[in-house]
Design an enzyme around this catalytic site. Structure first.
Site, PDB file in Angstrom:
ATOM      1  N   GLY A  48      35.077   7.108 -31.702  1.00 35.74           N
ATOM      2  CA  GLY A  48      35.011   7.340 -33.187  1.00 35.74           C
ATOM      3  C   GLY A  48      36.580   7.307 -33.679  1.00 35.74           C
ATOM      4  CG  ASP A  53      38.170  -4.556 -28.813  1.00 37.34           C
ATOM      5  OD1 ASP A  53      38.531  -3.513 -29.009  1.00 37.34           O
ATOM      6  OD2 ASP A  53      37.727  -5.079 -30.056  1.00 37.34           O
ATOM      7  CG  HIS A 110      39.018   0.872 -26.961  1.00 39.26           C
ATOM      8  ND1 HIS A 110      38.702   1.159 -28.448  1.00 39.26           N
ATOM      9  CD2 HIS A 110      38.973  -0.604 -26.962  1.00 39.26           C
ATOM     10  CE1 HIS A 110      38.571   0.143 -29.002  1.00 39.26           C
ATOM     11  NE2 HIS A 110      38.612  -0.813 -28.176  1.00 39.26           N
ATOM     12  CG  ASP A 111      41.053   6.284 -28.975  1.00 42.96           C
ATOM     13  OD1 ASP A 111      40.390   5.174 -29.709  1.00 42.96           O
ATOM     14  OD2 ASP A 111      40.736   7.357 -29.275  1.00 42.96           O
ATOM     15  N   GLY A 168      40.019   8.688 -34.359  1.00 44.88           N
ATOM     16  CA  GLY A 168      40.803   9.752 -33.973  1.00 44.88           C
ATOM     17  C   GLY A 168      40.422  10.064 -32.512  1.00 44.88           C
ATOM     18  CE1 TYR A 199      41.607  11.157 -27.242  1.00 44.28           C
ATOM     19  CE2 TYR A 199      40.186  12.592 -25.817  1.00 44.28           C
ATOM     20  CZ  TYR A 199      41.403  12.253 -26.290  1.00 44.28           C
ATOM     21  OH  TYR A 199      42.570  13.074 -26.195  1.00 44.28           O
TER      22      TYR A 199
END
Length: 138
Positions: free
Chosen positions: A45, A105, A63-64, A47, A43
Site C-alpha cells: 500500500g 513490477d 518493490h518499494d 508508504g 509495506y
C-alpha cells in the site's frame, strides 16, 4: 452499490504504472487479486515502515526499494510495455526508467505468486501501530 461506484470512479482515474502493476498481479494470481495487496502488512500500500511481517509483505518492501532506485521518471505514473506469454510476464522494449519500473513490477507480481502460501488474512488492514519497529534498509 455506493462502494462499487466509488471503486469505479477511483479506477477510472488510475493511469499508467499502478494500473499496469494491478493487471500484472491479477494476471498472475487471478481476477481481483490486487485487492488483497492494497493494504497488507507494513509495506503493501502507500508508504511503509517497520519490519515486513512475512514473505508476502517482504515482496512489497522489495518493490518499494526497487521503485526508490528508479531515476528519470515517476514509477507510479509512467506507462511501459509488457505482455503475458505462457503465463509469464515479459517486459517489452522499454528504455531506461520504463524498463526498470516494469522489472520492479514483474518481480513483485511473481513474488506474490511464489509466496501465496504466506498470505495471512490477519495482516490485511494491519494497524500502523504494529509496524513501529526500526525500518530495514533497502
Amino acid at each position: 452499490m455506493r462502494i462499487l461506484w466509488i471503486v469505479a470512479v477511483c479506477l477510472i482515474g488510475v493511469e499508467g504504472n499502478l494500473f499496469q502493476f494491478a493487471k500484472m498481479i491479477n494476471g498472475k494470481l487471478g481476477a481481483f487479486s490486487v485487492w488483497n495487496y492494497i493494504s497488507y502488512g507494513c509495506y503493501c500500500g502507500w508508504g511503509g515502515q517497520g519490519t515486513p511481517k512475512d514473505a508476502t509483505d517482504r515482496c512489497c518492501f522489495v518493490h518499494d526499494c526497487c521503485y526508490g532506485r528508479v531515476r528519470g521518471c515517476n514509477p507510479k505514473l509512467a506507462i511501459y510495455a509488457y505482455s503475458f506469454k505462457k503465463g509469464n510476464i515479459v517486459c517489452g522494449k522499454n528504455n531506461g526508467c520504463l524498463r526498470d519500473i516494469c522489472e520492479c513490477d514483474r518481480v513483485a507480481a511473481n513474488c506474490f505468486h511464489q509466496n501465496q502460501n504466506t498470505y495471512n488474512k490477519n495482516y490485511k488492514f494491519l494497524s500502523s501501530s504494529r509496524c513501529r519497529q526500526t525500518s530495514e534498509q533497502c
